[in-house]
Design an enzyme around this catalytic site. Structure first.
Site, PDB file in Angstrom:
ATOM      1  N   THR A  16     -14.745  15.696   0.391  1.00  0.00           N
ATOM      2  CA  THR A  16     -16.167  15.969   0.574  1.00  0.00           C
ATOM      3  C   THR A  16     -16.853  14.682   1.027  1.00  0.00           C
ATOM      4  O   THR A  16     -16.527  13.598   0.554  1.00  0.00           O
ATOM      5  CB  THR A  16     -16.798  16.530  -0.719  1.00  0.00           C
ATOM      6  OG1 THR A  16     -18.207  16.627  -0.532  1.00  0.00           O
ATOM      7  CG2 THR A  16     -16.516  15.669  -1.933  1.00  0.00           C
ATOM      8  N   HIS A  17     -17.789  14.828   1.965  1.00  0.00           N
ATOM      9  CA  HIS A  17     -18.434  13.645   2.554  1.00  0.00           C
ATOM     10  C   HIS A  17     -19.954  13.865   2.562  1.00  0.00           C
ATOM     11  O   HIS A  17     -20.427  14.943   2.939  1.00  0.00           O
ATOM     12  CB  HIS A  17     -17.928  13.458   3.994  1.00  0.00           C
ATOM     13  CG  HIS A  17     -18.529  12.265   4.668  1.00  0.00           C
ATOM     14  ND1 HIS A  17     -18.203  10.970   4.326  1.00  0.00           N
ATOM     15  CD2 HIS A  17     -19.467  12.164   5.646  1.00  0.00           C
ATOM     16  CE1 HIS A  17     -18.900  10.130   5.068  1.00  0.00           C
ATOM     17  NE2 HIS A  17     -19.673  10.823   5.880  1.00  0.00           N
TER      18      HIS A  17
ATOM     19  N   ARG B 135       0.827  -1.214   0.000  1.00  0.00           N
ATOM     20  CA  ARG B 135       0.000   0.000   0.000  1.00  0.00           C
ATOM     21  C   ARG B 135       0.864   1.269   0.000  1.00  0.00           C
ATOM     22  O   ARG B 135       0.542   2.261  -0.638  1.00  0.00           O
ATOM     23  CB  ARG B 135      -0.896  -0.051   1.251  1.00  0.00           C
ATOM     24  CG  ARG B 135      -1.840   1.095   1.414  1.00  0.00           C
ATOM     25  CD  ARG B 135      -3.131   0.850   0.677  1.00  0.00           C
ATOM     26  NE  ARG B 135      -4.025   1.956   0.876  1.00  0.00           N
ATOM     27  CZ  ARG B 135      -5.328   1.900   0.706  1.00  0.00           C
ATOM     28  NH1 ARG B 135      -5.894   0.783   0.325  1.00  0.00           N
ATOM     29  NH2 ARG B 135      -6.080   2.965   0.876  1.00  0.00           N
TER      30      ARG B 135
ATOM     31  N   ALA C  59      -5.026  12.346   9.207  1.00  0.00           N
ATOM     32  CA  ALA C  59      -4.711  10.921   9.149  1.00  0.00           C
ATOM     33  C   ALA C  59      -5.896  10.021   9.524  1.00  0.00           C
ATOM     34  O   ALA C  59      -5.845   8.809   9.331  1.00  0.00           O
ATOM     35  CB  ALA C  59      -3.517  10.625  10.056  1.00  0.00           C
TER      36      ALA C  59
HETATM   37  C1  GRF Z   1     -20.129  11.982  -3.270  1.00  0.00           C
HETATM   38  O1  GRF Z   1     -21.373  12.007  -2.609  1.00  0.00           O
HETATM   39  C2  GRF Z   1     -19.009  11.898  -2.287  1.00  0.00           C
HETATM   40  O2  GRF Z   1     -19.195  12.625  -1.135  1.00  0.00           O
HETATM   41  C3  GRF Z   1     -19.013  10.420  -1.987  1.00  0.00           C
HETATM   42  O3  GRF Z   1     -19.204   9.807  -3.246  1.00  0.00           O
HETATM   43  C4  GRF Z   1     -19.949  10.712  -4.049  1.00  0.00           C
HETATM   44  C5  GRF Z   1     -19.160  10.925  -5.312  1.00  0.00           C
HETATM   45  O4  GRF Z   1     -19.962  11.369  -6.342  1.00  0.00           O
HETATM   46  N1  GRF Z   1     -17.822   9.999  -1.320  1.00  0.00           N
HETATM   47  P1  GRF Z   1     -19.354  11.789  -7.757  1.00  0.00           P
HETATM   48  O5  GRF Z   1     -18.385  10.693  -8.190  1.00  0.00           O
HETATM   49  O6  GRF Z   1     -18.675  13.101  -7.603  1.00  0.00           O
HETATM   50  O7  GRF Z   1     -20.540  11.858  -8.666  1.00  0.00           O
END
Ligand code: GRF
Length: 254
Positions: free
Chosen positions: A161-162, A118, A195
């Protein structure tokens, strides 16, 4: 000393480090992109744009890349203050890479399975990103945890982004977990990567109401609408205004 209006020049020859920003006076050194000698850099003064002062974004994706597309679209406006200089993925053949190719943006892909360990994958990913001299790296639906080499190189300018309101529902099933818990409001979070798993300082959040008849797919689609606008708005502000982090608090501006 070379000087021309609106462009920053930096002398980077440790221990001598100097910056001249014309016509706005001496500017910070955060825009220096490595190397020694006289380098043209990224002026962080809000409202000053143009080639050489535009934040360079490397975006990493794993899937459909709608967040990437939103960034590509936003970058079409020069006043946005950023441009996507490369897109990477943890596998080839994903729609996100196709979107990049259609936009004329260079791409690269590294599969974990192609490396003996990894850590080797992490170093290869780090080197590929570094080759494009990014000011900011955006994980936009990138479904792998980056490792210590990557964090050492890009920590502090690496965002993710989450699709949930962190610190609630971290991990790969944020939408499903929020729905399963029965929350009435969820949303999305743009945060600085550290991390941990989705544990870094929160940069921005947006809320999305949960509907009675939502399933995971319908809720995720509505979250992604909010997410695209949150991400593009946040990246634009970071590019134009700069940012500082103190403890868990990120503030826009220098
Ligand atoms: C987003 O909702 C992101 O937060 C999550 O997966 C999705 C990705 O969507 N981890 P895309 O590939 O940008 O359409």
């Amino acid at each position: 000393m070379l000087l021309s209006a609106g462009i920053c020049y930096f002398i980077t020859s440790p221990p001598l480090r100097a910056a001249v920003c014309v016509p706005r006076g001496v500017c910070g050194l955060r825009g220096v992109r490595g190397g020694r000698g006289l380098r043209r850099g990224w002026c962080r003064e809000p409202g000053v744009y143009g080639d050489g002062m535009t934040a360079r974004l490397v975006v990493l994706v794993s899937g459909t890349g709608t967040n990437l597309q939103a960034l590509l679209d936003a970058c079409a406006d020069e006043a946005y203050g950023a441009r996507v200089v490369a897109v990477g993925a943890d596998r080839s053949g994903v729609a996100g890479l196709t979107r990049a190719e259609q936009a004329g943006v260079p791409t690269f892909a590294h599969r974990v399975a192609d490396y003996p360990a990894r850590a080797d994958w992490d170093r290869a990913l780090t080197d590929s990103c570094a080759a494009f001299e990014p000011d900011l790296i955006v994980l936009a639906g990138f479904m792998k945890l980056v490792g210590s080499a990557f964090l050492a190189r890009f920590g502090g300018r690496l965002i993710n982004t989450h699709p949930a309101l962190l610190p609630s529902f971290p991990g790969t099933h944020g939408v499903r977990d929020a729905l399963g818990y029965g929350v009435k409001v969820t949303g999305c979070t743009v945060f600085m990567v550290d991390a941990g798993i989705d544990t870094g300082p929160v940069i921005a959040q947006a809320t999305v109401p949960v509907r009675e008849d939502d399933d995971e797919a319908s809720l995720h689609e509505r979250i992604k609408l909010a997410e695209r606008s949150l991400l593009t708005g946040t990246v634009g502000r970071m590019a134009r205004e700069g940012w500082t982090v103190q403890g868990r608090k990120l503030r826009f501006g220098r």
